[in-house]
Design a protein around this motif. Structure first.
Motif, PDB file in Angstrom:
ATOM      1  N   GLU A   1       0.828  -1.206   0.000  1.00 28.41           N
ATOM      2  CA  GLU A   1       0.000   0.000   0.000  1.00 28.41           C
ATOM      3  C   GLU A   1       0.868   1.266   0.000  1.00 28.41           C
ATOM      4  O   GLU A   1       0.543   2.254  -0.686  1.00 28.41           O
ATOM      5  N   LYS A   2       1.984   1.228   0.731  1.00 31.24           N
ATOM      6  CA  LYS A   2       2.831   2.409   0.835  1.00 31.24           C
ATOM      7  C   LYS A   2       4.013   2.379  -0.135  1.00 31.24           C
ATOM      8  O   LYS A   2       4.964   3.148   0.005  1.00 31.24           O
ATOM      9  N   ASP A   3       3.926   1.466  -1.139  1.00 28.33           N
ATOM     10  CA  ASP A   3       4.968   1.368  -2.179  1.00 28.33           C
ATOM     11  C   ASP A   3       6.358   1.188  -1.588  1.00 28.33           C
ATOM     12  O   ASP A   3       7.345   1.784  -2.055  1.00 28.33           O
ATOM     13  N   ARG A   4       6.438   0.346  -0.576  1.00 33.22           N
ATOM     14  CA  ARG A   4       7.737   0.123   0.063  1.00 33.22           C
ATOM     15  C   ARG A   4       8.390  -1.144  -0.494  1.00 33.22           C
ATOM     16  O   ARG A   4       8.974  -1.924   0.222  1.00 33.22           O
ATOM     17  N   TYR A   5       8.292  -1.311  -1.775  1.00 33.76           N
ATOM     18  CA  TYR A   5       8.958  -2.421  -2.451  1.00 33.76           C
ATOM     19  C   TYR A   5       9.801  -1.846  -3.577  1.00 33.76           C
ATOM     20  O   TYR A   5       9.520  -0.772  -4.116  1.00 33.76           O
ATOM     21  N   GLN A   6      10.837  -2.578  -3.963  1.00 28.03           N
ATOM     22  CA  GLN A   6      11.784  -2.057  -4.944  1.00 28.03           C
ATOM     23  C   GLN A   6      11.308  -2.273  -6.374  1.00 28.03           C
ATOM     24  O   GLN A   6      11.485  -1.426  -7.230  1.00 28.03           O
ATOM     25  N   ASP A   7      10.713  -3.433  -6.629  1.00 26.78           N
ATOM     26  CA  ASP A   7      10.260  -3.710  -7.990  1.00 26.78           C
ATOM     27  C   ASP A   7       9.069  -4.667  -7.917  1.00 26.78           C
ATOM     28  O   ASP A   7       8.607  -5.065  -6.834  1.00 26.78           O
ATOM     29  N   GLU A   8       8.586  -5.038  -9.081  1.00 27.90           N
ATOM     30  CA  GLU A   8       7.395  -5.898  -9.144  1.00 27.90           C
ATOM     31  C   GLU A   8       7.686  -7.293  -8.587  1.00 27.90           C
ATOM     32  O   GLU A   8       6.805  -7.916  -8.004  1.00 27.90           O
ATOM     33  N   ILE A   9       8.900  -7.767  -8.740  1.00 26.30           N
ATOM     34  CA  ILE A   9       9.257  -9.096  -8.222  1.00 26.30           C
ATOM     35  C   ILE A   9       9.112  -9.130  -6.704  1.00 26.30           C
ATOM     36  O   ILE A   9       8.536 -10.046  -6.129  1.00 26.30           O
ATOM     37  N   GLU A  10       9.618  -8.051  -6.053  1.00 26.86           N
ATOM     38  CA  GLU A  10       9.505  -7.991  -4.594  1.00 26.86           C
ATOM     39  C   GLU A  10       8.042  -7.850  -4.177  1.00 26.86           C
ATOM     40  O   GLU A  10       7.607  -8.425  -3.182  1.00 26.86           O
ATOM     41  N   MET A  11       7.267  -7.087  -4.951  1.00 29.40           N
ATOM     42  CA  MET A  11       5.852  -6.930  -4.643  1.00 29.40           C
ATOM     43  C   MET A  11       5.130  -8.266  -4.736  1.00 29.40           C
ATOM     44  O   MET A  11       4.309  -8.627  -3.885  1.00 29.40           O
TER      45      MET A  11
END
Length: 378
Positions: free
Chosen positions: A171-181
């Motif tokens: 929700e807070k975009d605290r991921y580096q890329d789509e793979i991590e998401m």
């Protein structure tokens, strides 16, 4: 006459009444003789003071009223003395009832007689014991409810916290890329499945243990039932690097069961054997007939269960190794569900663990011969 009837309270009072009457009559008769001798002595000029007193009483009260008064007093005195023991027992029972009424349920009345009062005392003791048992069961139920709430809260909060944590990262975009998401989504999804399984198990346990599960019992042959169930677990066994082995089963074992419900119990037992017996590489399924009962044993090899944990193994949310159970996805309800389901089928289950082997042994009464014979023909 029946000896028990003779020793009843009714007869004790009759005996006391008759004996008091006999002794009173004896006293009156003896007293009459004494009075006559005293009155006869009045012919002498110097008769004694007692004689004068008796003469005075007779002249002023009358001989008949005087005899009646003496008789009544003697009868009451004797009757009181002869019934004193009975009344003491009644007083003890009354005191015991008052103690129980105050809440002293541990108090017991000493049973001293075999008459009605003895029966009453025994009944009061039994009532107090049952009340004490009921009160203890109520306290246990309250404690169990509190434990259940605590267990549910803990087991629901753990996966829910993880789900909310990873969703917060997304929700807070605290991921580096789509793979991590996607990694976070995958973990949240797995935790959601764990949460759903816990809720499903909890619902089923409540339904089974509460007695609200209706069962439609039909004749069931355990041999093909267990063979089919083992085949359905073949992929899970293969994934765990395990196999299964049948022992016995040559003789058909017919019981009365609801197959769709009973299968849930054995699914839990199979899953438990695979979860904690992978290092043993094999699950044994043994069928036998013992003392008119169908006996089914499911065994796995591996680390034994400590003896102190065996009696509590079927309690809800009880785990021998809490960390291991969470890692392997256990909810702590599987064995409790299995036990409740088996008992609904009038069976029993017990666990044994020694020499590196853990056995779950279930026993069921056999179905009547006529019932399973008709099932075989059909």
């Amino acid at each position: 006459m029946n000896s028990k009837l003779i020793h009843t309270v009714r007869w004790k009072f009759i005996y006391a009444f008759l004996l008091s009457g006999v002794l009173t009559a004896a006293i009156l008769y003896g007293g009459g003789k004494v009075v006559q001798s005293i009155l006869a002595a009045q012919a002498y000029p110097n008769y004694s003071i007692p004689a004068r007193a008796v003469r005075w009483l007779i002249n002023h009260i009358g001989s008949v009223p005087l005899m009646i008064m003496i008789g009544v007093l003697a009868f009451v005195l004797f009757f009181f003395l002869f019934t004193r023991r009975v009344m003491l027992v009644l007083d003890e029972i009354t005191a015991g009832i008052q103690e129980v009424a105050k809440g002293e349920l541990a108090h017991r009345i000493e049973v001293k007689t075999s008459d009605e009062f003895g029966v009453v005392a025994s009944s009061i003791n039994q009532m107090a014991e049952q009340l004490q048992q009921s009160l203890q069961e109520e306290r246990n139920a309250v404690a169990a409810k509190n434990d259940l709430i605590t267990g549910i809260s803990h087991d629901l909060r753990t996966p829910l916290t993880s789900i909310l944590g990873f969703l917060e990262y997304i929700e807070k975009d605290r991921y580096q890329d789509e793979i991590e998401m996607r990694y976070y989504v995958s973990i949240a999804y797995e935790k959601s499945l764990t949460l759903r399984k816990l809720i499903d198990d909890l619902f089923e346990y409540t339904r089974v243990s509460g007695g609200s599960l209706p069962l439609s019992l039909t004749p069931l042959n355990l041999n093909p039932f267990l063979m089919q169930l083992a085949e359905e677990f073949a992929p899970m066994l293969e994934e765990a690097g395990m196999t299964y082995k049948f022992i016995g089963g040559q003789v058909p074992l017919w019981i009365m069961a609801a197959p769709g419900e009973l299968v849930r119990a054995y699914e839990n037992l199979f899953s438990n054997a695979i979860r904690y017996g992978a290092q043993g590489k094999v699950v044994e399924i043994a069928l036998s007939l013992d003392q008119g009962e169908a006996v089914l044993r499911i065994s796995n090899y591996g680390e034994p269960i400590p003896a102190q944990d065996l009696p509590r193994l079927f309690e809800r949310f009880y785990r021998v190794d809490k960390s291991r159970s969470r890692d392997t996805g256990g909810t702590g309800l599987g064995l409790a569900i299995a036990k409740s389901m088996i008992e609904l089928h009038h069976g029993s289950i017990a666990a044994y663990s020694e020499n590196g082997r853990t056995d779950f042994v279930t026993r069921f009464p056999l179905a009547p011969a006529s019932v399973h014979h008709d099932a075989e023909e059909w």
